[in-house]
Structures are given as C-alpha cells and as structure tokens.
Design an enzyme around this catalytic site. Structure first.
Site, short mmCIF file in Angstrom:
data_model
loop_
_atom_site.label_atom_id
_atom_site.label_comp_id
_atom_site.label_asym_id
_atom_site.label_seq_id
_atom_site.Cartn_x
_atom_site.Cartn_y
_atom_site.Cartn_z
N GLU A 10 24.47 -38.52 95.86
CA GLU A 10 24.88 -39.77 95.20
C GLU A 10 24.30 -39.82 93.80
OE1 GLU A 10 23.84 -43.50 96.97
OE2 GLU A 10 24.51 -42.92 98.96
N GLU A 33 32.57 -51.64 97.30
CA GLU A 33 32.47 -52.04 98.70
C GLU A 33 32.06 -53.51 98.72
OE1 GLU A 33 30.82 -48.74 101.40
OE2 GLU A 33 30.08 -48.19 99.40
N LYS A 92 29.10 -55.15 100.95
CA LYS A 92 27.71 -54.71 100.90
C LYS A 92 26.80 -55.86 100.51
CE LYS A 92 26.42 -50.59 99.70
NZ LYS A 92 26.14 -49.32 98.98
N GLU A 149 25.43 -53.87 93.49
CA GLU A 149 25.62 -53.08 94.72
C GLU A 149 27.09 -52.96 95.10
OE1 GLU A 149 23.56 -51.46 97.13
OE2 GLU A 149 22.22 -51.44 95.40
#
Length: 367
Positions: A265, A319, A322, A328
């Site tokens: 990542e 996302e 999350k 985030e």
C-alpha cells in the site's frame, strides 16, 4: 529513456510499445470493499483493462471479483484475513480447503499469484495471533505445493512501517528489537519459498508529522534540495525511496539481503477534515502521478537501482463505510461511476512514454 527522435518511426513505435508494456507489470492497485456504492466487479474488470494497471490486491478473496478478472491477464493478490489465521495455523486440512476454495477454484483463468496471510499482524500486539502467523503461512504454502502451485503462487504477509524502530536516515533502518525473532522466522520461510517482504510506506504520514513546505516537496517527488544520508553519503530526492531503502537496510541488518520488497500500500488522500494537513486533489495527483512516473523510469532506489519494486497504490475506489477521518475514505483513484477522481496518466489512451529522469532524480550520491 533516451530520445527516440533519431530512430526510424517504426522502431520508435515498437520500442515505445515494448517499453510501456514491460514497465507496467509492477504497477498495481488496492481494491478495498468497505463500501456500499461500488460498481459491479465486471464493470471494474473492464475499467482495469482500459488502464496500465497490471496487478490488483484484494484484502480477502471475493469470488465475484476473482471471476470477473479471469482472462484479463491482471495478476491478483488475495488475502486470508487475520481471523482466518488460527484455523490455518492449527489445521493443515483447513489450509488445504482454503486454497481449494480461493485459489484452485479459479486458477489459472484468474491469475492469482500472491496470497497475503493476514494484514499488519505484528502491529496488532496480539501475541497469540503473532505466534500463529508463521504456522499459518507454512500450511498455506504446503497446500499450494500439494496442488502443484509452489513457486507459482507466492505466500507473504503485510506489515506496517511501524515495524521499523528507526528509518531516518535510510541506512540506519532497523526493525523493532522485540519483533526480530518473529521476523527472522518469517523471513527464513519467505527466503526458502521466494516470496517478498510486503510493507505499507506512506509519505503522506511522514508529511503530517513534519508539515514543512520542503518536506511536502520531498514527499511529492517535486523539486527539492534533497536529503543526504550521513551514513552513506547518498542524497535522497524523495520520501518514497527513503522509506523503501529504510526497509532495505533493516532487512540487510538481520541478514536478509536477498529478500525482495513489495509495496502493498501507498497513496495520498485527495480530501480530508479541516484539521488534517496535506489532503488535496493537487497533492494526491502529484504524489500518485509522480510515483507512477518514478516506477516507470525503472531507476529504482539508491540501494536497489535499476528496477522498480512491485507497488500497489491505495486505492482503486473510495471506501465510504470506513471509520475515522474524512481522509480515510478519500484515497480512490476512480469514482463509483468509473470516472477518474483525478488523472494520473493510467488510462491506456492517455499514456505518455516516460522520459529519462533528470539528473536531479537519479544522481543519488554526493561528491
């Protein structure tokens, strides 16, 4: 890359096509699913085929996604969750069943070439889970070997950068002393089976802890004065290389110079909360776009010159479920409607042949 202007046009096009194809095999993306608005896997597979992305990392082993990627040629990294580890560690039959269900059911039409057993397990401080990680990896490897996939599907686990007790300057990179025994066992297994050490470096977090303009430029691969490693005399021109070489030094220090590094990542959020330093579309475009150009140049890092590490950008989509701050949920390169959040040159139709890096990018050593 040297200028193509003096080559016959056919050879120029041929060389450009070869260079472009050969240089994409290490560019991947993370495909997380903590969201309720993602497009269907088939649409995502079609999107990926229109890009230079050649690898996808899943955090689990979603059969719909794995099936959708069948026949695309895109390499797939799948994950066994931390919750899977106790069963995989204690029962070889459970590992065999996991491999049968998540690999053999789709292989080779779906090009699964990596299994990550657990995610940031050593960061969890769960001593029981940590002690079960290596047995789980061994059982998965044994199941693959029994299925004649040993050497074809790699087995690894993903680590947070917090595994390093020290990384600045890069030559001083060392792992947390309390984890070295566990790491040596994991790395010995990985050396025997030819699998990479997977880690999550984020220059974004380095900038958040040192939010000066010169640090931002260093993190975004933008023009800057560089930082000299006093231990080696090497001048680093970007944080990504410095972080990766910190990991390289830590591996070398415990006797694993031959273990490859994989970037599981790395990325930059394009928006954040008002109290967050660094998130913006401009910064995200600069980081990811310049990272991709850096990988395509194949200049490598000072301690690993001449090749690019396998790198998975975080992330394919936002996302939206999350937890945590806005950042985030704001790493996606693409929106749910399949349009780009911002353009970093990944589309096949918009790719530009990479230029030879400037002297400032490649002249690592000071004299």
């Amino acid at each position: 890359m040297a200028s193509l202007s003096h080559l016959p046009i056919f050879l120029s096009l041929l060389f450009t096509a070869f260079y472009s194809a050969a240089s994409q095999s290490f560019i991947g993306v993370n495909y997380g699913q903590v969201a309720d608005n993602l497009p269907p896997p088939a649409a995502t597979a079609k999107l990926l085929q229109s890009t230079a992305i050649k690898r996808v990392r899943l955090y689990g082993a979603d059969p719909a996604i794995i099936k959708a990627l069948a026949g695309t040629g895109i390499a797939i990294a799948i994950g066994a969750s931390n919750g899977d580890i106790p069963a995989l560690a204690s029962d070889p039959n459970a590992a065999a069943q996991w491999v049968n269900s998540n690999v053999l059911a789709f292989y080779p039409a779906s090009n699964i070439d990596l299994i990550n057993v657990g995610n940031e397990v050593l960061f969890s401080n769960d001593q029981g889970l940590i002690s079960q990680l290596l047995p789980a990896m061994r059982n998965v490897q044994s199941a693959l070997s029994a299925a004649s996939l040993g050497g074809k599907v790699r087995v690894s686990t993903v680590h947070a950068m917090t595994l390093l007790a020290q990384s600045d300057p890069p030559s001083s990179g060392r792992f947390n002393p309390g984890l070295q025994d566990v790491l040596k066992g994991l790395l010995a297994f990985q050396r025997d089976n030819g699998s990479p050490f997977a880690v999550n470096p984020y220059p974004f977090f380095a900038y958040q802890s040192d939010p000066r303009p010169e640090t931002l430029a260093f993190c975004l691969f933008q023009p800057n004065a560089g930082r000299v490693d006093a231990g080696t005399g090497i001048k680093y021109m970007n944080m990504f290389d410095a972080q990766v070489d910190g990991v390289r030094s830590a591996l070398n220090a415990i006797g694993f110079k031959d273990i490859e590094i994989l970037i599981a990542e790395t990325g930059w959020p394009y928006r954040g909360d008002s109290n967050e330093v660094g998130p913006s579309v401009e910064n995200a475009r600069a980081y990811n776009g310049n990272l991709i150009a850096h990988l395509r140049s194949q200049v490598g890092t000072p301690l690993m010159p001449g090749k690019s590490v396998e790198t998975y950008i975080f992330a394919l989509y936002d996302e939206d479920l999350k937890p945590g701050g806005t950042s985030e949920r704001s790493f996606g390169l693409y929106k749910p409607d399949l349009t780009v959040t911002y353009d970093v040159g990944l589309s096949k139709s918009s790719q530009v042949t990479p230029l030879k890096p400037s002297r400032e990018m490649v002249s690592y050593r000071t004299f």
